[in-house]
Each structure stands twice: as structure tokens, then as C-alpha cells.
Design an enzyme around this catalytic site. Structure first.
Site, PDB file in Angstrom:
ATOM      1  N   ASP A   8      -8.303  20.052 -13.108  1.00 45.26           N
ATOM      2  CA  ASP A   8      -8.632  18.706 -13.596  1.00 45.26           C
ATOM      3  C   ASP A   8      -8.312  18.705 -15.087  1.00 45.26           C
ATOM      4  OD1 ASP A   8      -9.808  16.436 -14.656  1.00 45.26           O
ATOM      5  OD2 ASP A   8     -11.443  16.421 -13.197  1.00 45.26           O
ATOM      6  N   ARG A  58       0.845  -1.201   0.000  1.00 49.27           N
ATOM      7  CA  ARG A  58       0.000   0.000   0.000  1.00 49.27           C
ATOM      8  C   ARG A  58       0.881   1.251   0.000  1.00 49.27           C
ATOM      9  NH1 ARG A  58      -1.531   1.593   4.779  1.00 49.27           N
ATOM     10  NH2 ARG A  58      -2.331  -0.411   5.465  1.00 49.27           N
TER      11      ARG A  58
HETATM   12  C1  LIG Z   1     -13.193  15.437 -16.019  1.00 50.13           C
HETATM   13  C2  LIG Z   1     -13.329  14.216 -15.149  1.00 50.13           C
HETATM   14  N1  LIG Z   1     -12.767  14.224 -13.921  1.00 50.13           N
HETATM   15  C3  LIG Z   1     -12.862  13.160 -13.104  1.00 50.13           C
HETATM   16  C4  LIG Z   1     -13.559  12.022 -13.480  1.00 50.13           C
HETATM   17  C5  LIG Z   1     -13.667  10.857 -12.521  1.00 50.13           C
HETATM   18  O1  LIG Z   1     -12.808   9.827 -12.894  1.00 50.13           O
HETATM   19  P1  LIG Z   1     -13.071   8.274 -12.594  1.00 50.13           P
HETATM   20  O2  LIG Z   1     -14.277   7.872 -13.377  1.00 50.13           O
HETATM   21  O3  LIG Z   1     -11.806   7.616 -13.037  1.00 50.13           O
HETATM   22  O4  LIG Z   1     -13.303   8.133 -11.117  1.00 50.13           O
HETATM   23  C6  LIG Z   1     -14.137  11.968 -14.742  1.00 50.13           C
HETATM   24  C7  LIG Z   1     -14.885  10.766 -15.159  1.00 50.13           C
HETATM   25  O5  LIG Z   1     -15.585  10.753 -16.145  1.00 50.13           O
HETATM   26  C8  LIG Z   1     -14.034  13.095 -15.593  1.00 50.13           C
HETATM   27  O6  LIG Z   1     -14.602  13.115 -16.809  1.00 50.13           O
END
Ligand SMILES: Cc1ncc(COP(=O)(O)O)c(C=O)c1O
Length: 385
Positions: free
Chosen positions: A176, A52
Site C-alpha cells: 500500500d 463499467r
Molecule cells: C494507507 C491507506 N490505505 C487505504 C486507505 C483507504 O482509502 P479510501 O479512503 O480511499 O477508501 C486509506 C485511507 O485513509 C489509507 O490511509
């Protein structure tokens, strides 16, 4: 392989974090499918004591992605949402976060339904307009959480400007970068403190793994997030780490094709009489086309278009043959989806309406198939609406 300081992006994709296996010389980092490591003697081990905490396959991936984003350290998690949840551990009771109003529905759900229970508060603003961002700051604001391009409206946030505003208010800028990938956009170069990805999407790129990663630059963030990765334990498995590492080796090649197909499909749709509006940052009609050209390299494979009604969207989605009707994005195959009932179903209808996220909206994640097959598929489906 020692990468020089001026190594180019494609070379970084292939080689960063990749050393021949120390015991065999295997060129590909093995899947270290083990839970523990035998110690030489009490208190003496080879740098690994429990899986982990550290795993060589995961470590290779983390080094690779840190280099792709130009960050100091990357920390890999079991999903994109686990990565975003780990980021939230930077917050303390009473803290406030400013969020792009049009974030991924799952991010909104985590913030709105889970984290508000811990006396954290969130303001959702159109971060395309930095005056809105400026106004939303309070003395308790710790993070500015931005998605650019946003999902699914493809609105952009000026990353340099967002970093400047966040830092002036002693807050961190989190980006993001899932929709763009580090080939298209490297937020740290524009001043971001933290970058998060769902590796499920472009970084893995082959629709066969779920994972997430946070890339950090500040030593205090890195120390805390490494601690929380081990303490909370939402780690990426060795096999998934290996899959994503295989994916990043071709990221630069895939993104060129995703972008070329994305632009061509956007242009094709914009010229089609049945389509009301197309949202794609590379189109001259996109109001932030100049910003896109400044902070993105190519415009990516994601596009959204409005057919005017749920019925029309339904008929199109049920008529495509090459494109797959599915959630998710960023894989080599073209996916098509209905944001209002799929990815953004957790966003209340009145919020969706405010964002322009109508029931007639369709989203495409352009894959790397031959473009003419994708165009022909859309053309025959549009005839049926
Ligand atoms: C822009 C964005 N951020 C985060 C996520 C979340 O990712 P995960 O589905 O791998 O948990 C997504 C999922 O579609 C996404 O499109």
C-alpha cells in the site's frame, strides 16, 4: 505525445496515458460521461461496449498510474478500500495473509471483520523486522501485505527484503503505497508484485475525490483483476478519473513541497519542549533513517508526534487555525488528526497500545502552504496545551 523509454518522472506525470482526443484533438482527455457506446453494426464496436467494462477517461488514468509506478497495468476503483477488497479476490478459501501490524484502520477492519467470514486468515506482524515476517509464513500464505511508511507510526519495511521473503515462500508482495506516492517510492522496482493506492490522497492531491487503484505486473494477476473489476463493478467514475488525472500532472511538484514541509515541521516539533517524540523517517532520530534514504526519494509529508496525553492532544487540535482538523491526508492543504479516535478508532484499544498508538498521538499531513505559516500555527497551538 510519445514517451521515450528514458522519460523522467515529471514528464511521465504529465504525459503517460495522455493522447489528444481522437475526435477533436483536445489536449486534455475529456470526461466521457456515458454509460454505453453505439455499435457500428452487430458485433462491431470501437473497443468500448459498456462503461463499467471500459471508459476512455478511466483508461487514460489507469495508463498514467501504471507508468508512474513502473507497473504493467493499473485498475481503478471507487475507493482505496474497494481496491484493497478487489485485491482480496486473489485469495481462495483457506488462504492466509501476513499484514503489517500497523496498517490503516480501514484495512484492518476489512480483513478482520469482513474477510475472516470467508475462511481467510490474517497474521499481523511488525514487518519492519523481516525475521517476524519469515516466522509468520505458513503453507497457506498467499500475500504479504505491507504498508511503508506505516500509518501512523511511520515504521518502514525493507521492500527488497520483503519481496525476497515473499517470493521464497511463493507468495506475492503487495504494497500500500498511499503514504509515500510513487514520486517518493516505487515498490515494483524493489520487487513488489502489486501496489495499491487510495487515490483519494496524494495521487489526486486536492481533497476533492475518493478513489483507489491497483497496479500489477504479472499477467495472471492482471487478467483476474480486470475480470473482477468488471464482474464486481466497483469502478472509478469518469469525473473522478479526470480529477485524479489532473492531480497526477503536478504530483512531482507537490511531493517536493510536501516533503520539504514535512521534514521542517518534524524538525521544529522535535526541538519543542512540549513534544515527547516525533515519528518521521527523515529525522536522524528515526531508527530506520538509513533504510528510508535507500528506498525513498525525500521522506514525504506525513509525520506523527506524541504530546503525552489525550487532553494535550485535544487542546492542540482545537487550537490550530491554518491546519484543518480532518481525517484523510495527501491534499494540498495541511490536515491534522487524532489517530486513536479518528483513523484508527476501529482498532481495539489493546492493539493500539501494543503499537505505541497512544491517545496523545497527533498526525499531520503537511500541505504545500508557506512553511512559516504552518510553524507559527503549531507554535501558537503548542502554547495552549
Ligand atoms: C494507507 C491507506 N490505505 C487505504 C486507505 C483507504 O482509502 P479510501 O479512503 O480511499 O477508501 C486509506 C485511507 O485513509 C489509507 O490511509
Amino acid at each position: 505525445m510519445k514517451l521515450g523509454p528514458n522519460a523522467r518522472f515529471g514528464t511521465i506525470c504529465l504525459h503517460a496515458g495522455q493522447e489528444p482526443d481522437p475526435t477533436t484533438g483536445a489536449i486534455i482527455t475529456p470526461i466521457y460521461q456515458t454509460s454505453t457506446y453505439v455499435q457500428d453494426e452487430l458485433g462491431k464496436h470501437k473497443g468500448y461496449d459498456y462503461a463499467r467494462t471500459e471508459n476512455p477517461t478511466r483508461q487514460a488514468l489507469e495508463r498514467n498510474i501504471a507508468a508512474l509506478e513502473g507497473g504493467k497495468t493499473a485498475i481503478a476503483y471507487a475507493s482505496g478500500m474497494a481496491a484493497i477488497a478487489a485485491l482480496a479476490s486473489l485469495l481462495k478459501t483457506g488462504d492466509h495473509v501476513i499484514v503489517t501490524d500497523n496498517v490503516y484502520g480501514g484495512t484492518f477492519r476489512l480483513f478482520d471483520k469482513v474477510l475472516t467470514r470467508y475462511d481467510l486468515s490474517f497474521s499481523y506482524v511488525d514487518t519492519a523486522n523481516l525475521a517476524n515476517v519469515e516466522r509468520a509464513f505458513t503453507p497457506a500464505t498467499r500475500l504479504l501485505f505491507v504498508e511503508t511508511p506505516s500509518n501512523p507510526m511511520m515504521r518502514l519495511t525493507d521492500l527488497c527484503g520483503a519481496a525476497e521473503v515473499a517470493h521464497r515462500h511463493q507468495a506475492r508482495l503487495v504494497v500500500d503505497n498511499t503514504f509515500a506516492s510513487p514520486y517518493i517510492q516505487r515498490p515494483i522496482e524493489f520487487g513488489a508484485d502489486l501496489v495499491v493506492h487510495s487515490t483519494t490522497k496524494y495521487l489526486n492531491g486536492h481533497s476533492d475525490s475518493v478513489g483507489g487503484v491497483v497496479v500489477a505486473v504479472r499477467d495472471d494477476d492482471i487478467e483476474w483483476l480486470k475480470f473482477v473489476q468488471n464482474a464486481a463493478g466497483a469502478i472509478l467514475s469518469p469525473f473522478d478519473s479526470w480529477l485524479v488525472l489532473r492531480g497526477t500532472k503536478t504530483l512531482h511538484l507537490r511531493m517536493v513541497q510536501h516533503s520539504a514541509n514535512g521534514l521542517a515541521l518534524a524538525q521544529f516539533l522535535e526541538a519543542h519542549a512540549a513534544v515527547r517524540r516525533v515519528y518521521y523517517p527523515g529525522l536522524a532520530s528515526h531508527p530506520q533513517r538509513a533504510l528510508a534514504a535507500r528506498q525513498m526519494r525525500g521522506f514525504g509529508g506525513m509525520l506523527t508526534f506524541d504530546l503525552g496525553s489525550l487532553e494535550k492532544a485535544r487542546r492542540l487540535l482545537n487550537s490550530v487555525r491554518v491546519m484543518a482538523l480532518a481525517e484523510s491526508l495527501g491534499g494540498v492543504e495541511t490536515l491534522i488528526s487524532h489517530p486513536a479516535s479518528m483513523t484508527h478508532a476501529s482498532v481495539p484499544p489493546e492493539r493500539r497500545a501494543g503499537l505505541g498508538l497512544t491517545d496523545g498521538l497527533v498526525r499531520i499531513s503537511a500541505g504545500i502552504e508557506d512553511l512559516d505559516d504552518l510553524k507559527e500555527d503549531l507554535a501558537q497551538a503548542l502554547e495552549r496545551i
